[in-house]
Design a protein around this motif. Structure first.
Motif, mmCIF file in Angstrom:
data_model
loop_
_atom_site.group_PDB
_atom_site.id
_atom_site.type_symbol
_atom_site.label_atom_id
_atom_site.label_comp_id
_atom_site.label_asym_id
_atom_site.label_seq_id
_atom_site.Cartn_x
_atom_site.Cartn_y
_atom_site.Cartn_z
ATOM 1 N N ALA A 43 0.835 -1.204 0.000
ATOM 2 C CA ALA A 43 0.000 0.000 0.000
ATOM 3 C C ALA A 43 0.869 1.253 0.000
ATOM 4 C CB ALA A 43 -0.933 -0.001 1.205
ATOM 5 N N ALA A 44 2.005 1.205 0.718
ATOM 6 C CA ALA A 44 2.931 2.340 0.744
ATOM 7 C C ALA A 44 3.501 2.590 -0.649
ATOM 8 C CB ALA A 44 4.055 2.081 1.744
ATOM 9 N N GLN A 45 3.881 1.510 -1.322
ATOM 10 C CA GLN A 45 4.426 1.629 -2.677
ATOM 11 C C GLN A 45 3.365 2.174 -3.634
ATOM 12 O OE1 GLN A 45 5.811 -2.093 -4.256
ATOM 13 N NE2 GLN A 45 6.794 -1.164 -6.034
ATOM 14 N N ALA A 46 2.130 1.693 -3.506
ATOM 15 C CA ALA A 46 1.038 2.169 -4.365
ATOM 16 C C ALA A 46 0.765 3.651 -4.136
ATOM 17 C CB ALA A 46 -0.226 1.355 -4.103
ATOM 18 N N ALA A 47 0.849 4.087 -2.864
ATOM 19 C CA ALA A 47 0.619 5.500 -2.547
ATOM 20 C C ALA A 47 1.707 6.379 -3.158
ATOM 21 C CB ALA A 47 0.567 5.697 -1.034
ATOM 22 N N ARG A 48 2.961 5.936 -3.039
ATOM 23 C CA ARG A 48 4.064 6.704 -3.643
ATOM 24 C C ARG A 48 3.904 6.785 -5.161
ATOM 25 N NH1 ARG A 48 7.121 4.142 0.542
ATOM 26 N NH2 ARG A 48 7.582 2.364 -0.818
ATOM 27 N N HIS A 49 3.510 5.666 -5.755
ATOM 28 C CA HIS A 49 3.302 5.642 -7.205
ATOM 29 C C HIS A 49 2.169 6.592 -7.603
ATOM 30 C CE1 HIS A 49 2.961 4.060 -11.278
ATOM 31 N NE2 HIS A 49 1.663 3.919 -11.085
ATOM 32 N N ALA A 50 1.077 6.600 -6.820
ATOM 33 C CA ALA A 50 -0.065 7.470 -7.124
ATOM 34 C C ALA A 50 0.332 8.940 -7.048
ATOM 35 C CB ALA A 50 -1.210 7.185 -6.150
ATOM 36 N N ASP B 211 0.316 11.573 -10.086
ATOM 37 C CA ASP B 211 -0.389 12.855 -10.012
ATOM 38 C C ASP B 211 0.496 13.986 -10.542
ATOM 39 O OD1 ASP B 211 -2.553 11.610 -8.885
ATOM 40 O OD2 ASP B 211 -2.256 12.404 -6.864
ATOM 41 N N GLU B 212 1.767 13.980 -10.125
ATOM 42 C CA GLU B 212 2.697 15.035 -10.553
ATOM 43 C C GLU B 212 2.943 14.961 -12.064
ATOM 44 O OE1 GLU B 212 7.163 16.675 -9.376
ATOM 45 O OE2 GLU B 212 6.115 15.267 -8.056
ATOM 46 N N GLU B 213 3.140 13.752 -12.574
ATOM 47 C CA GLU B 213 3.364 13.577 -14.009
ATOM 48 C C GLU B 213 2.138 14.005 -14.811
ATOM 49 O OE1 GLU B 213 4.325 9.476 -14.444
ATOM 50 O OE2 GLU B 213 6.259 9.653 -13.399
ATOM 51 N N GLN B 214 0.953 13.665 -14.311
ATOM 52 C CA GLN B 214 -0.282 14.025 -15.008
ATOM 53 C C GLN B 214 -0.469 15.540 -15.025
ATOM 54 O OE1 GLN B 214 -2.072 11.840 -16.585
ATOM 55 N NE2 GLN B 214 -3.860 13.017 -17.185
ATOM 56 N N GLY B 215 -0.092 16.198 -13.931
ATOM 57 C CA GLY B 215 -0.178 17.647 -13.877
ATOM 58 C C GLY B 215 0.737 18.304 -14.898
ATOM 59 N N THR B 216 1.973 17.791 -15.017
ATOM 60 C CA THR B 216 2.935 18.331 -15.980
ATOM 61 C C THR B 216 2.452 18.116 -17.413
ATOM 62 O OG1 THR B 216 4.757 17.883 -14.452
ATOM 63 C CG2 THR B 216 5.335 18.200 -16.769
ATOM 64 N N LEU B 217 1.962 16.898 -17.694
ATOM 65 C CA LEU B 217 1.456 16.584 -19.035
ATOM 66 C C LEU B 217 0.267 17.467 -19.393
ATOM 67 C CD1 LEU B 217 1.265 14.788 -21.584
ATOM 68 C CD2 LEU B 217 -0.155 13.208 -20.260
ATOM 69 N N THR B 218 -0.660 17.639 -18.457
ATOM 70 C CA THR B 218 -1.854 18.455 -18.704
ATOM 71 C C THR B 218 -1.469 19.902 -19.000
ATOM 72 O OG1 THR B 218 -3.145 17.025 -17.239
ATOM 73 C CG2 THR B 218 -4.078 19.182 -17.756
ATOM 74 N N HIS B 219 -0.507 20.434 -18.230
ATOM 75 C CA HIS B 219 -0.057 21.816 -18.434
ATOM 76 C C HIS B 219 0.563 21.977 -19.824
ATOM 77 C CE1 HIS B 219 2.238 25.521 -16.710
ATOM 78 N NE2 HIS B 219 1.104 25.853 -17.286
ATOM 79 N N SER C 259 -5.630 13.806 -24.469
ATOM 80 C CA SER C 259 -4.413 13.385 -23.768
ATOM 81 C C SER C 259 -4.062 11.935 -24.118
ATOM 82 C CB SER C 259 -4.608 13.501 -22.256
ATOM 83 O OG SER C 259 -3.480 12.981 -21.573
ATOM 84 N N PRO C 260 -2.755 11.645 -24.305
ATOM 85 C CA PRO C 260 -2.359 10.248 -24.545
ATOM 86 C C PRO C 260 -2.549 9.365 -23.316
ATOM 87 C CG PRO C 260 -0.425 11.650 -24.275
ATOM 88 C CD PRO C 260 -1.611 12.565 -24.335
ATOM 89 N N LYS C 261 -2.742 10.007 -22.154
ATOM 90 C CA LYS C 261 -2.954 9.253 -20.927
ATOM 91 C C LYS C 261 -4.193 9.787 -20.212
ATOM 92 C CE LYS C 261 -0.565 7.660 -16.780
ATOM 93 N NZ LYS C 261 0.670 7.718 -15.980
ATOM 94 N N PRO C 262 -5.232 8.962 -20.027
ATOM 95 C CA PRO C 262 -6.448 9.454 -19.365
ATOM 96 C C PRO C 262 -6.188 9.809 -17.906
ATOM 97 C CG PRO C 262 -6.563 7.075 -19.679
ATOM 98 C CD PRO C 262 -5.342 7.546 -20.410
ATOM 99 N N GLY C 263 -6.944 10.759 -17.401
ATOM 100 C CA GLY C 263 -6.805 11.158 -16.004
ATOM 101 C C GLY C 263 -7.354 10.105 -15.058
ATOM 102 N N ARG C 264 -7.047 10.262 -13.788
ATOM 103 C CA ARG C 264 -7.451 9.297 -12.759
ATOM 104 C C ARG C 264 -8.964 9.097 -12.717
ATOM 105 N NH1 ARG C 264 -8.977 10.802 -7.751
ATOM 106 N NH2 ARG C 264 -7.993 12.844 -7.978
ATOM 107 N N LEU C 265 -9.729 10.180 -12.820
ATOM 108 C CA LEU C 265 -11.187 10.055 -12.733
ATOM 109 C C LEU C 265 -11.771 9.430 -14.002
ATOM 110 C CD1 LEU C 265 -11.993 13.459 -10.988
ATOM 111 C CD2 LEU C 265 -12.050 11.174 -9.967
#
Length: 368
Positions: free
Chosen positions: A106-113, A117-125, A194-200
């Motif tokens: 769960a810790a690893q999954a949280a770090r990955h998430a 999030d940061e990568e998705q923010g950069t891509l979206t911008h 976007s080439p990568k869909p957002g989390r929602l």
């Protein structure tokens, strides 16, 4: 203060509250909201009645329930941050999981998430910058070739954005600021191109898979839980229908970036509202879709137990969001639910159920 069990039919998402990913089985996916005098309170589903709800002062929860270390930390964090919206609860949940209190996976999954999030923010911008340049006729093959993460790419981007701001008759700093604001709002949902869909958006896709799988299970597996599974699939389908309309409207407003910049004060409010509505619509579903996927490796007996657990925490749509009264409809399903729970009552105890905790932690080990 315990307010007692009620038949819960919320009018709004805020009244329904945001789901909290506790690992203690009794508290799993309980909802937090603002109650009287804006104090946080938690809504705890009844274990056996399906739709009964206990309303408890948030600070009183540790005195009522034996909580895991993870849950005590998460509970304190939510009190400290005064959080009760889906994005705030998710942020607190990832902070708690990252500490390893729900297990190393769960810790690893949280770090990955968080990284995602940061990568998705950069891509979206970056995609929004390309979108605004295209809107004013300033597409640049040189900028794309250089890449925005290089010095040359950034120099070209600044030049083009300055010209774009002049074309839009606004200050370049203001244009950058507005694009950053749109990116922050849009990243969790994702852009249409976007080439990568957002989390929602991924969450909506997962919900479609859950609907299909549960519909098949209800039809093919002989079980007292079959009507309960069919009802869960129906609620999922109704949520999907509304979610697709909200997503379509959100994407149309973002793609019309020229009018969005021109009518900023009114349009950004609408964009923000649609993004928030997507978050509320899908709130609580990621645990449900994840729990059902985990249950696919288990036998039909445990799958039936999972179906009954999911019915208990099903995110029914508030009255103002839907013309369909699922609370009234669920009363017919309750009889099947009670029969099924009685058949499986050896699976449900009021004590700390280590197997149930492990199953919840298995869900948390998936990227939130």
């Amino acid at each position: 203060m315990l307010k007692g069990a009620i038949e819960y039919a919320p009018s709004t998402f805020e009244e329904r509250g945001a789901a909290v990913a506790f690992t203690t089985p009794l508290l799993s996916q309980t909802r937090v909201r603002r109650g009287e005098r804006s104090k946080l309170e938690v809504l705890i589903p009844s274990l056996s009645q399906g739709m009964g709800i206990y309303v408890v002062a948030w600070k009183a929860v540790p005195e009522m329930v034996s909580m895991t270390m993870h849950d005590r930390y998460l509970h304190d964090l939510i009190v400290k941050e005064d959080a009760c919206a889906p994005h705030e609860i998710r942020r607190a949940t990832l902070k708690a999981a990252r500490r390893g209190l729900a297990g190393p996976k769960a810790a690893q999954a949280a770090r990955h998430a968080l990284e995602e999030d940061e990568e998705q923010g950069t891509l979206t911008h970056y995609l929004l910058i390309l979108s605004i340049l295209k809107a004013v006729g300033l597409e640049s093959p040189e900028m794309l070739k250089a890449g925005i993460d290089t010095d040359e790419g950034q120099r070209l981007t600044r030049q083009l954005m300055t010209r774009a701001a002049e074309s839009l008759r606004m200050d370049a700093t203001l244009l950058y600021s507005r694009l950053a604001e749109i990116a922050a709002v849009a990243a969790p949902v994702g852009l249409a191109r976007s080439p990568k869909p957002g989390r929602l958006t991924r969450g909506l896709t997962d919900l479609k898979g859950f609907r299909d799988s549960l519909t098949d299970w209800a039809r093919e597996v002989p079980s007292d839980a079959a009507p309960v599974a069919a009802f869960c699939a129906e609620v999922a389908q109704h949520t999907i229908g509304i979610g697709e309309k909200v997503l379509g409207d959100f994407h149309r407003r973002i793609e019309a970036i020229g009018p969005l910049m021109r009518d900023w004060d009114s349009e950004i409010v609408r964009v923000r509202a649609q993004a928030g509505r997507m978050a509320w619509l899908l709130d609580g579903w990621s645990h449900i879709t994840g729990a059902w996927e985990v249950a696919q490796t288990e036998d039909h007996h445990q799958q039936a137990a999972t179906v009954n657990d999911l019915f208990r925490i099903l995110p029914l749509l508030p009255r103002k969001e839907s013309s369909r009264d699922f609370v009234a409809d669920s009363k017919q399903v309750k009889l099947a639910h009670r029969r099924s729970v009685r058949m499986l009552e050896d699976w449900r105890t009021g004590q700390m159920d280590m197997d149930a905790i492990r199953r919840i932690e298995a869900v948390k080990a998936r990227a939130p």
